[in-house]
Design an enzyme around this catalytic site. Structure first.
Site, short mmCIF file in Angstrom:
data_model
loop_
_atom_site.label_atom_id
_atom_site.label_comp_id
_atom_site.label_asym_id
_atom_site.label_seq_id
_atom_site.Cartn_x
_atom_site.Cartn_y
_atom_site.Cartn_z
N ARG A 69 0.84 -1.20 0.00
CA ARG A 69 0.00 0.00 0.00
C ARG A 69 0.88 1.25 0.00
O ARG A 69 0.59 2.24 -0.68
CB ARG A 69 -0.87 -0.04 1.25
CG ARG A 69 -2.22 0.63 1.12
CD ARG A 69 -3.02 0.47 2.39
NE ARG A 69 -3.87 -0.71 2.40
CZ ARG A 69 -5.00 -0.85 1.73
NH1 ARG A 69 -5.45 0.10 0.95
NH2 ARG A 69 -5.72 -1.94 1.81
N HIS A 113 -18.92 10.58 0.68
CA HIS A 113 -19.28 9.25 1.17
C HIS A 113 -20.80 9.12 1.13
O HIS A 113 -21.52 10.03 1.54
CB HIS A 113 -18.76 9.09 2.60
CG HIS A 113 -19.06 7.74 3.16
ND1 HIS A 113 -18.36 6.61 2.79
CD2 HIS A 113 -20.01 7.33 4.04
CE1 HIS A 113 -18.87 5.57 3.43
NE2 HIS A 113 -19.86 5.97 4.19
N LEU A 148 -10.75 6.18 8.47
CA LEU A 148 -11.64 6.01 7.32
C LEU A 148 -13.00 6.70 7.54
O LEU A 148 -13.67 6.46 8.55
CB LEU A 148 -11.87 4.51 7.08
CG LEU A 148 -12.76 4.16 5.88
CD1 LEU A 148 -12.06 4.48 4.57
CD2 LEU A 148 -13.17 2.70 5.93
C1 GAR Z 1 -20.57 7.53 -4.98
O1 GAR Z 1 -21.82 7.17 -4.50
C2 GAR Z 1 -19.64 7.87 -3.82
O2 GAR Z 1 -20.31 8.52 -2.77
C3 GAR Z 1 -19.18 6.51 -3.41
O3 GAR Z 1 -18.98 5.81 -4.61
C4 GAR Z 1 -19.86 6.33 -5.61
C5 GAR Z 1 -19.02 6.72 -6.79
O4 GAR Z 1 -19.82 7.07 -7.87
N1 GAR Z 1 -17.99 6.59 -2.63
C6 GAR Z 1 -17.67 5.69 -1.70
O5 GAR Z 1 -18.33 4.73 -1.44
C7 GAR Z 1 -16.35 5.99 -1.00
N2 GAR Z 1 -16.17 5.11 0.11
P1 GAR Z 1 -19.20 7.87 -9.09
O6 GAR Z 1 -17.94 7.11 -9.52
O7 GAR Z 1 -20.25 7.80 -10.14
O8 GAR Z 1 -18.88 9.27 -8.65
#
Ligand code: GAR
Length: 195
Positions: A69, A113, A148
């Protein structure tokens, strides 16, 4: 010019919403800011196509090509910093970042998020909200810290959870709101940056 670098892993619809807001809101003139690059850890991230079509530099760093990582994050920092970002925006970037990475961008690192934090950090937020019997769900824009899905909350949007919602229908309703609050929060951050 304040450069914005956006990290994605998938469809990139939040990134696209920010790019469109930057164009429509004339961020270059009004905020002296532009989306300089879109980077992804996945070469099949659909958002890369949108970025390229909009004349934005793109790059892919496959996390699987790195031994640790720490190694991946070091390479990612090098790629990001080529664009001297004033703001680094995580938009569906599905990697846990090392404390060193987060410290490097402290104060200029945002995430969105899909829950009303501090409820439901982590994955499967929509199913967990439904299972918990929540009447409302939503999304949160927050500063990123080493822990996180923690960090100061900058914006939230609330949507109702409907009786017949599935994780998919709820995600769709939340995503529509994400596209409104994220560009707004990014613009507010740019305004407050003294660069
Ligand atoms: C979104 O809903 C964002 O909030 C989520 O992933 C999706 C991405 O959509 N993020 C997470 O879950 C972060 N932990 P997108 O690629 O269409 O913007």
């Amino acid at each position: 010019m304040k450069n914005i670098v956006i990290l994605i892993s998938g469809s990139g619809s939040n990134m696209a919403a920010i790019v469109r807001a930057a164009e429509q809101g004339r961020w270059a003139d009004r905020l002296n800011a532009r989306v300089a690059a879109v980077l992804s850890n996945r070469s099949d991230a659909q958002g890369l196509v949108f970025a390229q079509e909009n004349g934005i530099a793109t790059a892919v760093l496959n996390h699987k090509s790195f031994a640790s990582r720490e190694d991946f994050d070091a390479a990612l920092i090098a790629e990001i910093d080529r664009h001297a970002p004033a703001l680094l925006v995580l938009a569906g970037f599905m990697r846990i970042l090392t404390p060193g990475f987060v410290a490097h961008y402290a104060g200029r690192l945002l995430n969105i998020h899909p829950s009303l934090l501090p409820a439901f950090p982590g994955l499967n937020t929509h199913q967990r909200a439904i299972d918990a019997g929540c009447r409302f769900a939503g999304a949160t824009v927050h500063q990123v810290t080493a822990e996180l899905d923690h960090g100061a909350i900058l914006a939230q949007a609330v949507v109702p959870v409907l009786a017949d919602d599935t994780a998919e229908t709820l995600a769709e309703r939340v995503l529509t709101q994400e596209h409104l609050i994220y560009p707004r929060a990014v613009a507010e951050c740019l305004q407050s940056l003294s660069l």
